[in-house]
Design a protein around this motif. Structure first.
Motif, PDB file in Angstrom:
ATOM      1  N   GLY A   3       0.816  -1.200   0.000  1.00 21.45           N
ATOM      2  CA  GLY A   3       0.000   0.000   0.000  1.00 21.45           C
ATOM      3  C   GLY A   3       0.851   1.252   0.000  1.00 21.45           C
ATOM      4  N   PRO A   4       0.219   2.417  -0.105  1.00 21.05           N
ATOM      5  CA  PRO A   4       0.964   3.678  -0.145  1.00 21.05           C
ATOM      6  C   PRO A   4       1.612   4.009   1.197  1.00 21.05           C
ATOM      7  CG  PRO A   4      -1.378   4.106   0.030  1.00 21.05           C
ATOM      8  CD  PRO A   4      -1.236   2.625  -0.192  1.00 21.05           C
ATOM      9  N   VAL A   5       2.666   4.807   1.140  1.00 26.45           N
ATOM     10  CA  VAL A   5       3.315   5.295   2.355  1.00 26.45           C
ATOM     11  C   VAL A   5       2.391   6.331   2.993  1.00 26.45           C
ATOM     12  CG1 VAL A   5       5.263   6.605   3.275  1.00 26.45           C
ATOM     13  CG2 VAL A   5       5.637   4.890   1.488  1.00 26.45           C
ATOM     14  N   ARG A   6       2.055   6.115   4.258  1.00 22.12           N
ATOM     15  CA  ARG A   6       1.124   7.002   4.967  1.00 22.12           C
ATOM     16  C   ARG A   6       1.903   8.131   5.641  1.00 22.12           C
ATOM     17  NH1 ARG A   6      -1.172   2.171   8.456  1.00 22.12           N
ATOM     18  NH2 ARG A   6       1.099   1.971   8.559  1.00 22.12           N
ATOM     19  N   VAL A   7       1.557   9.354   5.289  1.00 21.89           N
ATOM     20  CA  VAL A   7       2.320  10.522   5.731  1.00 21.89           C
ATOM     21  C   VAL A   7       1.480  11.441   6.611  1.00 21.89           C
ATOM     22  CG1 VAL A   7       3.429  12.659   4.941  1.00 21.89           C
ATOM     23  CG2 VAL A   7       3.874  10.507   3.752  1.00 21.89           C
ATOM     24  N   MET A   8       2.123  11.972   7.652  1.00 23.25           N
ATOM     25  CA  MET A   8       1.526  13.039   8.455  1.00 23.25           C
ATOM     26  C   MET A   8       2.304  14.314   8.178  1.00 23.25           C
ATOM     27  SD  MET A   8       1.071  13.428  12.599  1.00 23.25           S
ATOM     28  CE  MET A   8       0.102  14.796  13.260  1.00 23.25           C
ATOM     29  N   LEU A   9       1.605  15.406   7.875  1.00 23.19           N
ATOM     30  CA  LEU A   9       2.228  16.700   7.622  1.00 23.19           C
ATOM     31  C   LEU A   9       2.129  17.566   8.871  1.00 23.19           C
ATOM     32  CD1 LEU A   9       0.701  17.479   4.103  1.00 23.19           C
ATOM     33  CD2 LEU A   9       2.967  16.537   4.602  1.00 23.19           C
ATOM     34  N   VAL A  10       3.261  18.138   9.293  1.00 19.86           N
ATOM     35  CA  VAL A  10       3.265  18.993  10.481  1.00 19.86           C
ATOM     36  C   VAL A  10       3.928  20.320  10.130  1.00 19.86           C
ATOM     37  CG1 VAL A  10       3.924  19.212  12.898  1.00 19.86           C
ATOM     38  CG2 VAL A  10       3.410  16.954  11.949  1.00 19.86           C
ATOM     39  N   ASP A  11       3.107  21.364  10.048  1.00 22.88           N
ATOM     40  CA  ASP A  11       3.580  22.705   9.701  1.00 22.88           C
ATOM     41  C   ASP A  11       2.536  23.684  10.228  1.00 22.88           C
ATOM     42  OD1 ASP A  11       3.958  25.202   7.987  1.00 22.88           O
ATOM     43  OD2 ASP A  11       5.612  23.961   7.248  1.00 22.88           O
ATOM     44  N   ASP A  12       2.981  24.830  10.739  1.00 29.28           N
ATOM     45  CA  ASP A  12       2.012  25.752  11.333  1.00 29.28           C
ATOM     46  C   ASP A  12       1.343  26.672  10.321  1.00 29.28           C
ATOM     47  OD1 ASP A  12       4.329  27.162  10.873  1.00 29.28           O
ATOM     48  OD2 ASP A  12       4.348  28.217  12.791  1.00 29.28           O
ATOM     49  N   HIS A  13       1.611  26.472   9.036  1.00 31.50           N
ATOM     50  CA  HIS A  13       0.956  27.263   7.994  1.00 31.50           C
ATOM     51  C   HIS A  13      -0.003  26.373   7.202  1.00 31.50           C
ATOM     52  CE1 HIS A  13       3.516  30.707   8.749  1.00 31.50           C
ATOM     53  NE2 HIS A  13       4.578  29.929   8.672  1.00 31.50           N
ATOM     54  N   VAL A  16       0.723  25.975   3.498  1.00 31.92           N
ATOM     55  CA  VAL A  16       1.853  25.089   3.203  1.00 31.92           C
ATOM     56  C   VAL A  16       1.405  23.632   3.270  1.00 31.92           C
ATOM     57  CG1 VAL A  16       4.110  24.283   3.995  1.00 31.92           C
ATOM     58  CG2 VAL A  16       3.590  26.730   3.989  1.00 31.92           C
ATOM     59  N   ARG A  17       0.645  23.299   4.306  1.00 28.87           N
ATOM     60  CA  ARG A  17       0.159  21.919   4.432  1.00 28.87           C
ATOM     61  C   ARG A  17      -0.720  21.535   3.241  1.00 28.87           C
ATOM     62  NH1 ARG A  17      -1.185  23.473   9.745  1.00 28.87           N
ATOM     63  NH2 ARG A  17      -3.405  23.076   9.352  1.00 28.87           N
ATOM     64  N   ALA A  18      -1.567  22.464   2.813  1.00 27.51           N
ATOM     65  CA  ALA A  18      -2.449  22.175   1.677  1.00 27.51           C
ATOM     66  C   ALA A  18      -1.635  21.935   0.409  1.00 27.51           C
ATOM     67  CB  ALA A  18      -3.427  23.329   1.472  1.00 27.51           C
ATOM     68  N   GLY A  19      -0.597  22.743   0.213  1.00 26.46           N
ATOM     69  CA  GLY A  19       0.246  22.575  -0.963  1.00 26.46           C
ATOM     70  C   GLY A  19       0.998  21.256  -0.940  1.00 26.46           C
ATOM     71  N   LEU A  20       1.534  20.914   0.227  1.00 23.18           N
ATOM     72  CA  LEU A  20       2.264  19.656   0.355  1.00 23.18           C
ATOM     73  C   LEU A  20       1.336  18.458   0.165  1.00 23.18           C
ATOM     74  CD1 LEU A  20       4.588  20.456   3.404  1.00 23.18           C
ATOM     75  CD2 LEU A  20       5.282  20.135   1.015  1.00 23.18           C
ATOM     76  N   ARG A  21       0.134  18.564   0.705  1.00 23.82           N
ATOM     77  CA  ARG A  21      -0.840  17.473   0.539  1.00 23.82           C
ATOM     78  C   ARG A  21      -1.131  17.244  -0.945  1.00 23.82           C
ATOM     79  NH1 ARG A  21      -5.189  14.702   2.946  1.00 23.82           N
ATOM     80  NH2 ARG A  21      -4.770  15.544   5.023  1.00 23.82           N
TER      81      ARG A  21
END
Length: 205
Positions: A3-13, A16-21
């Motif tokens: 399966g896919p690698v499951r990622v958690m994004l941690v950033d206070d902006h 930025v999180r939306a772009g990375l997602r």
């Protein structure tokens, strides 16, 4: 890993999180399954549901380095630092805390994908700037600035006086002077202005 690698994004902006997602979800082998606005959210991550934490360093609340230390101590998911900070002090502190990789935010999307996949496999991955900083550290360990010395230089760069630096870091003015002596020696300078300039040229702050 199935399966896919499951990622958690941690950033206070949030932007930025939306772009990375959007970037990471565009790859078929990565799925963003969680987000957080500071290191405290990362510390609560469950290694059974998150494979990699992609985290910034400087955030409101718990910073990324402190969170990385806590995650490593608790046996949590591996951390890939993704940040704009390329100072030697931040790089060394992050890796000493146990981060598996360190990437700058201006890296190409393909590099980000490669870094996430490498982190999931347990392999270290670094930006070229990080490799250069580590090479300097290994080549001249006695000349490497400590985290406290870097904090003092950053404060000096804002025009703060010794007393103001001492107050902001909760240390005495005499301690600031002692650190400055060490900073001057390591950078090969003899005054505050030259120290800040040299540190900026070397990308130490």
């Amino acid at each position: 890993m199935s399966g896919p690698v499951r990622v958690m994004l941690v950033d206070d902006h949030p932007v930025v999180r939306a772009g990375l997602r959007a970037i990471l979800d565009s790859f078929g082998d990565i799925a963003v399954v969680a987000e957080g606005a500071d290191g405290a959210a990362a510390v609560d991550a469950d290694a059974t549901t998150v494979d990699v934490i992609v985290m910034d360093i400087q955030m409101a609340g718990m910073d990324g380095i402190t969170a990385t230390k806590a995650l490593v101590a608790a046996g949590g998911p591996p951390v890939l630092i993704l940040t704009t900070y390329d100072s030697e002090a931040d790089i060394v502190a992050s890796l000493a805390a146990g981060a598996r990789g360190y990437l700058l935010k201006d890296a190409p999307e393909t590099d980000l994908h490669r870094a996430v996949m490498s982190t999931a496999r347990g392999d270290p991955t670094f930006s070229p700037e990080v490799g250069a900083a580590l090479a300097r550290r290994v080549g001249h360990p006695d000349l490497a600035l400590s985290r406290r010395e870097t904090e003092i230089l950053r404060a000096l760069a804002t025009g703060a006086s010794n007393r103001e630096v001492a107050s902001s870091l909760f240390i005495s003015p005499a301690t600031v002077k002692t650190h400055l002596i060490h900073i001057y020696r390591k950078l090969g300078v003899d005054n505050r202005t030259a120290a800040v300039t040299e540190a900026q040229v070397r990308k130490l702050i």
